[in-house]
Enzyme design. Structure first.
Site, PDB file in Angstrom:
ATOM      1  N   ARG A  13      -7.689  22.679 -27.192  1.00 10.69           N
ATOM      2  CA  ARG A  13      -8.207  23.490 -26.089  1.00 10.69           C
ATOM      3  C   ARG A  13      -9.582  24.021 -26.452  1.00 10.69           C
ATOM      4  NH1 ARG A  13      -2.766  24.833 -26.815  1.00 10.69           N
ATOM      5  NH2 ARG A  13      -1.422  24.352 -25.012  1.00 10.69           N
ATOM      6  N   HIS A  26     -11.813  21.430 -20.443  1.00 10.15           N
ATOM      7  CA  HIS A  26     -10.384  21.167 -20.599  1.00 10.15           C
ATOM      8  C   HIS A  26     -10.017  19.773 -20.123  1.00 10.15           C
ATOM      9  CE1 HIS A  26      -6.454  22.884 -21.547  1.00 10.15           C
ATOM     10  NE2 HIS A  26      -5.969  22.239 -20.503  1.00 10.15           N
ATOM     11  N   LYS A  36      -2.211  28.427 -28.134  1.00  8.99           N
ATOM     12  CA  LYS A  36      -1.573  29.058 -26.992  1.00  8.99           C
ATOM     13  C   LYS A  36      -0.152  29.475 -27.364  1.00  8.99           C
ATOM     14  CE  LYS A  36      -0.830  28.385 -22.032  1.00  8.99           C
ATOM     15  NZ  LYS A  36      -0.978  27.432 -20.899  1.00  8.99           N
ATOM     16  N   ARG A  96      -9.281  17.350 -22.857  1.00  5.47           N
ATOM     17  CA  ARG A  96      -7.913  17.391 -23.381  1.00  5.47           C
ATOM     18  C   ARG A  96      -6.989  16.539 -22.516  1.00  5.47           C
ATOM     19  NH1 ARG A  96      -4.104  20.759 -26.167  1.00  5.47           N
ATOM     20  NH2 ARG A  96      -2.248  21.240 -24.933  1.00  5.47           N
ATOM     21  N   TYR A 155       1.141  13.711 -17.594  1.00  2.00           N
ATOM     22  CA  TYR A 155       0.090  12.733 -17.863  1.00  2.00           C
ATOM     23  C   TYR A 155       0.559  11.298 -17.636  1.00  2.00           C
ATOM     24  CZ  TYR A 155      -2.155  16.708 -20.114  1.00  2.00           C
ATOM     25  OH  TYR A 155      -2.711  17.936 -20.363  1.00  2.00           O
ATOM     26  N   HIS A 175       2.760  21.208 -26.868  1.00  2.00           N
ATOM     27  CA  HIS A 175       3.618  21.593 -25.754  1.00  2.00           C
ATOM     28  C   HIS A 175       5.016  21.912 -26.263  1.00  2.00           C
ATOM     29  CE1 HIS A 175       0.948  19.228 -22.691  1.00  2.00           C
ATOM     30  NE2 HIS A 175       0.452  20.409 -23.002  1.00  2.00           N
TER      31      HIS A 175
END
Length: 440
Positions: free
Chosen positions: A157, A288, A182, A291, A323, A314
């Site tokens: 990120r 972003h 995150k 990414r 994706y 994730h």
């Protein structure tokens, strides 16, 4: 005032606030947010929404307001300001935190207000050719070019890349350790071989800046939590220094200390936006997006989705599944019936051997236009994407009309030859909707 005891119940008072009087509301909000170890961005967002809520109601204190005032403010956001569901939900979370954690006021009516339903959008993804053009527009050998390549090559990120420390890059293991990503989670990503030499050059340039700071006896860089008190020399050490330091000094928004900060996110965002325009990429892309492109191109290359999930950090694989939409090219690799129609040219006169194709929309090389043979204008061999053998495409035959009246018997036809033989009758069956309609 009735709300003073509420503010006195804080776990601690902000610095500089006397203990004999309650703090201001926004100071109490900041103190509670820091007590809960929320990020600086969350603190800024919550303070913004609480201030907007107070100003919307004419500077009334939130302790004097309740459900009706909150609903009025959120309705104004959604109807007048046309705020997105995510923005609406963020404002609601800020007001919830204010009433429950700062003012200690129960909100049993919260379930009746409800949260806006977020709409899941497909991420913007750049093609490999578009990524190449954007990177070239950032300038060869510039820190912005290196940083963009780092984001695309590792899937980090924006803030994860900006907060990189020199100790987090391990050339021997060909790995980069992402600290406090995150959700406060750490992870390890690959170090692209193509970036090994540019990163060493960037570390050398960063070391020169660090040497100047040490000669000027400037305060060290910001380090998390109480490590500066536990290790007094850590903030001034080379190991904790930024990989991408800012050119100018800045003031810490919490402590007020003037020190060297990392490269600002707005600086790179503006450079990336200019690069998009220079490269002629007309997509709503941000840093972003690199990414998103990293994850999409890995899946296109055949890597396992679990591997991509670990690299992105994730917690749930369902987040990474977004994706996989690029793997279903052109609506799930289904060939449009219009392309089959163009390829067969079954419904066009023999004078036109092939359906005319507009120059702006050329036929894909994998599916060329097949000319129709004059002897067989209604049949052509078409190869479908999912079938390895050719398939014959024939033109539809006009069906004979169906009548509800009963056909004459064979004996009537023998005795009266003038009676024409009626067309075969279409019976109404559950599986023949067209026949049922014609019968009716």
């Amino acid at each position: 005032m009735p709300f003073e005891p509420m503010l006195r119940a804080l776990p601690f008072l902000p610095p500089g606030v006397p203990a004999d009087r309650p703090p201001k509301l926004l100071d109490a909000l900041r103190a509670q947010i820091r007590y809960m170890h929320y990020s600086l961005r969350t603190e800024q967002a919550y303070v913004h929404w609480v201030r907007a809520y107070i100003r919307y109601h004419g500077l009334r204190h939130p302790a004097e307001m309740s459900r009706l005032e909150i609903e009025a403010f959120l309705t104004w956001l959604a109807a007048e300001r046309q705020a997105a569901p995510a923005t609406h939900g963020q404002a609601l979370s800020a007001l919830l935190f204010l009433y429950q954690k700062v003012l200690n006021i129960p909100v049993p009516w919260m379930d009746e207000i409800g949260r806006p339903k977020s709409q899941r959008r497909l991420p913007v993804v750049l093609s490999i050719e578009e990524v190449t053009r954007v990177l070239a527009a950032l300038g060869e050998g510039t820190p912005n070019r290196l940083f963009a390549e780092l984001l695309y090559g590792t899937g980090m990120r924006l803030m994860e890349g900006l907060r990189l420390r020199t100790k987090d890059i391990e050339f021997d293991r060909r790995a980069i350790v992402v600290r406090e990503g995150k959700g406060g989670k750490d992870r390890i990503v690959m170090l692209p071989q193509a970036l090994e030499s540019p990163l060493r050059a960037q570390l050398a340039a960063s070391h020169r800046v660090w040497t100047v700071d040490r000669a000027a006896q400037l305060p060290g860089v910001a380090i998390p939590n109480a490590l500066e008190r536990k290790y007094p020399r850590a903030a001034s050490s080379w190991a904790w220094y930024w990989v991408f330091p800012q050119a100018q000094l800045s003031t810490d928004p919490r402590s007020g200390t003037v020190r060297r900060h990392h490269l600002l996110d707005q600086t790179f965002q503006r450079a990336f936006k200019r690069a998009l325009a220079d490269a002629g990429v007309h997509k709503q892309a941000t840093p972003h997006t690199l990414r998103h492109s990293f994850a999409t191109h890995l899946l296109q290359a055949g890597y396992d989705i679990r591997t991509v999930q670990e690299l992105l950090g994730h917690a749930d694989v369902s987040t990474t599944m977004i994706y996989t939409h690029v793997l279903r090219l052109g609506g799930g690799a289904v060939r449009s019936p219009l392309d089959n129609l163009v390829a067969s040219s079954a419904l066009f006169p023999a004078a036109h051997p092939a359906y005319p194709v507009h120059p702006a929309h050329p036929v894909h090389p994998a599916h060329p236009v097949h000319p129709v043979h004059p002897a067989h204008p209604a049949v052509s061999s078409v190869r479908y994407p999912a079938v390895s053998t050719p398939s014959s495409v024939r033109s539809a035959r006009e069906p004979q009309p169906c009548y509800a009246s009963p056909s004459p018997s064979p004996s009537a036809i023998r005795h009266h030859p003038s009676v024409p033989a009626a067309a075969p009758r279409c019976l109404s069956t559950p599986n023949c909707a067209a026949a049922a309609i014609s019968v009716s």
